[in-house]
Design an enzyme around this catalytic site. Structure first.
Site, PDB file in Angstrom:
ATOM      1  N   ASP A 167       0.843  -1.111  -0.461  1.00 46.39           N
ATOM      2  CA  ASP A 167      -0.255   0.311   0.484  1.00 46.39           C
ATOM      3  C   ASP A 167       0.477   1.019  -0.100  1.00 46.39           C
ATOM      4  O   ASP A 167       1.784   1.031   0.341  1.00 46.39           O
ATOM      5  CB  ASP A 167      -0.830   0.286   1.344  1.00 46.39           C
ATOM      6  CG  ASP A 167      -1.480  -0.675   1.763  1.00 46.39           C
ATOM      7  OD1 ASP A 167      -2.109  -1.724   0.317  1.00 46.39           O
ATOM      8  OD2 ASP A 167      -2.898  -1.154   2.204  1.00 46.39           O
ATOM      9  N   HIS A 310       4.235  -2.130   3.096  1.00 45.49           N
ATOM     10  CA  HIS A 310       3.856  -0.753   2.707  1.00 45.49           C
ATOM     11  C   HIS A 310       5.246  -0.582   1.463  1.00 45.49           C
ATOM     12  O   HIS A 310       6.120  -0.511   2.183  1.00 45.49           O
ATOM     13  CB  HIS A 310       3.408   0.339   4.151  1.00 45.49           C
ATOM     14  CG  HIS A 310       2.286   0.000   4.207  1.00 45.49           C
ATOM     15  ND1 HIS A 310       2.068  -1.030   5.435  1.00 45.49           N
ATOM     16  CD2 HIS A 310       1.236   0.906   3.830  1.00 45.49           C
ATOM     17  CE1 HIS A 310       0.833  -0.621   5.747  1.00 45.49           C
ATOM     18  NE2 HIS A 310       0.495   0.278   4.963  1.00 45.49           N
TER      19      HIS A 310
HETATM   20 ZN    ZN Z   1      -2.594   2.990   3.096  1.00 45.63          ZN
END
Ligand code: ZN
Length: 360
Positions: A167, A310
């Protein structure tokens, strides 16, 4: 006087035969050596025999070529022999009737040469074309064995698989490192991108698509959880990201990961796409520690897990340098979320949340 003409015709005939034979040999040599010579000999025999369809075809071609050669005066195929043939033909025919047979043979031979030359040219052009096509389509052959075993069907539904998801990117310094490792091991992943970052790091998004990865939608500016936005604002966040991904990477997202995983019924209805959260949270954003991220994945994942990471932190890329090879060695196929769903026979529904898709 008649004898002089005959003698002149005979001498001219001898010169022409030698010249023609010499030129003919040149054409044969230029047209491809032994194969072309063999074909020429065969064609000569066939033209003389004229018993089957092919021979008739050759004879017809001969006649056509005679006409063409006559029209051109000096043959484009074999200038010396044709020129000499026509000169000789004219001289001999005007000199004596017996020269007709020579002139006829000379034209016939010239026509055969023309036919063979054209055949040789076509063969050469065909070979050149094939070679050209081959060189255009040829790809470097890697001598390395693929790290992720090649399967007739990828992913193989009978084998375990994991969906790694990233993400908040793209961020090329990290995204590209993860992609390099995925490419090395033939793995796929899903990148839930933030729309307003796509333009800046479009090369990474394009690389991800080229590597077989999936691009998901993680809102346009990531400022607020979708649960705190109006329906119009939710739709705008999703739509703008779709546009940016399609424009810069040719990949309009079909999946959405809400900011912080926050959902309610309004968000589910407004997004209008399947919603994907996770079953394994690495907390990489919190720890910023590769060892911690690795330990949260390796030894803890199982078939059908969706892992949250991430692609903003170098520590996450460090962790992936180990996680990706280790999962592959353990027999997991690294797949996108859509590949995971398809392999498990799940049709992803708009407005529905998915967190894990294990084999039933
Ligand atoms: Zn996020």
């Amino acid at each position: 006087m008649l004898k002089k003409y005959k003698l002149a015709a005979a001498i001219l005939a001898a010169v022409l035969i030698v010249t023609t034979t010499f030129s003919y040999a040149q054409v044969t040599e230029q047209s491809g050596g032994a194969d072309a010579a063999a074909e020429t000999a065969a064609a000569q025999t066939s033209a003389q025999a004229g018993t089957d369809g092919e021979n008739n075809q050759i004879k017809q071609q001969e006649q056509t070529n005679q006409t063409n050669a006559a029209a051109e005066g000096v043959s484009r195929v074999c200038p010396r022999s044709s020129y000499m043939c026509f000169v000789g033909m004219s001289a001999a025919m005007s000199a004596h009737m017996s020269s007709r047979s020579f002139a006829s043979k000379c034209i016939s031979l010239s026509a055969i040469m023309l036919l063979q030359k054209e055949k040789a040219q076509k063969k050469t052009e065909s070979e050149a074309q094939q070679n050209g096509q081959t060189s255009q389509t040829a790809q470097p052959v890697s001598t390395e064995e693929p790290k992720q075993p090649a399967a007739a069907v990828f992913p193989d539904p009978s084998k375990p698989m994991i969906a790694l998801t990233f993400d908040d990117g793209p961020y090329s310094p990290v995204t590209d490192r993860i992609l390099a490792k995925l490419e090395e091991y033939g793995g796929h992943a899903t990148f839930f991108v933030v729309g307003n970052r796509i333009k800046t790091y479009s090369s990474s998004v394009q690389r991800a698509v080229a590597a077989g990865c999936q691009i998901g939608n993680h809102t346009y500016d990531h400022k607020n959880q979708l649960t705190k936005l109006s329906v119009d604002a939710i739709k705008d966040q999703i739509h703008q990201t779709d546009i940016a991904a399609a424009y810069y990477a040719g990949a309009a997202p079909v999946l959405v990961r809400p900011v912080g995983g926050a959902l309610n019924d309004t968000v589910k209805a407004a997004v209008g796409k399947p919603l994907i959260n996770w079953s394994v949270d690495t907390l990489d954003w919190k720890s910023r520690n590769a060892e911690s991220v690795k330990s949260r994945v390796l030894g803890h994942v199982s078939d059908g897990d969706i892992v949250l990471m991430h692609d903003l932190y170098p520590s996450t890329a460090d962790a992936c340098d180990t996680i990706i090879p280790e999962l592959v060695k353990s027999g997991y196929q690294l797949v996108t979320v859509s590949e995971l769903a398809a392999a498990r026979g799940i049709t992803l529904e708009n407005g529905t949340l998915y967190t894990k898709m294990a084999k039933q």
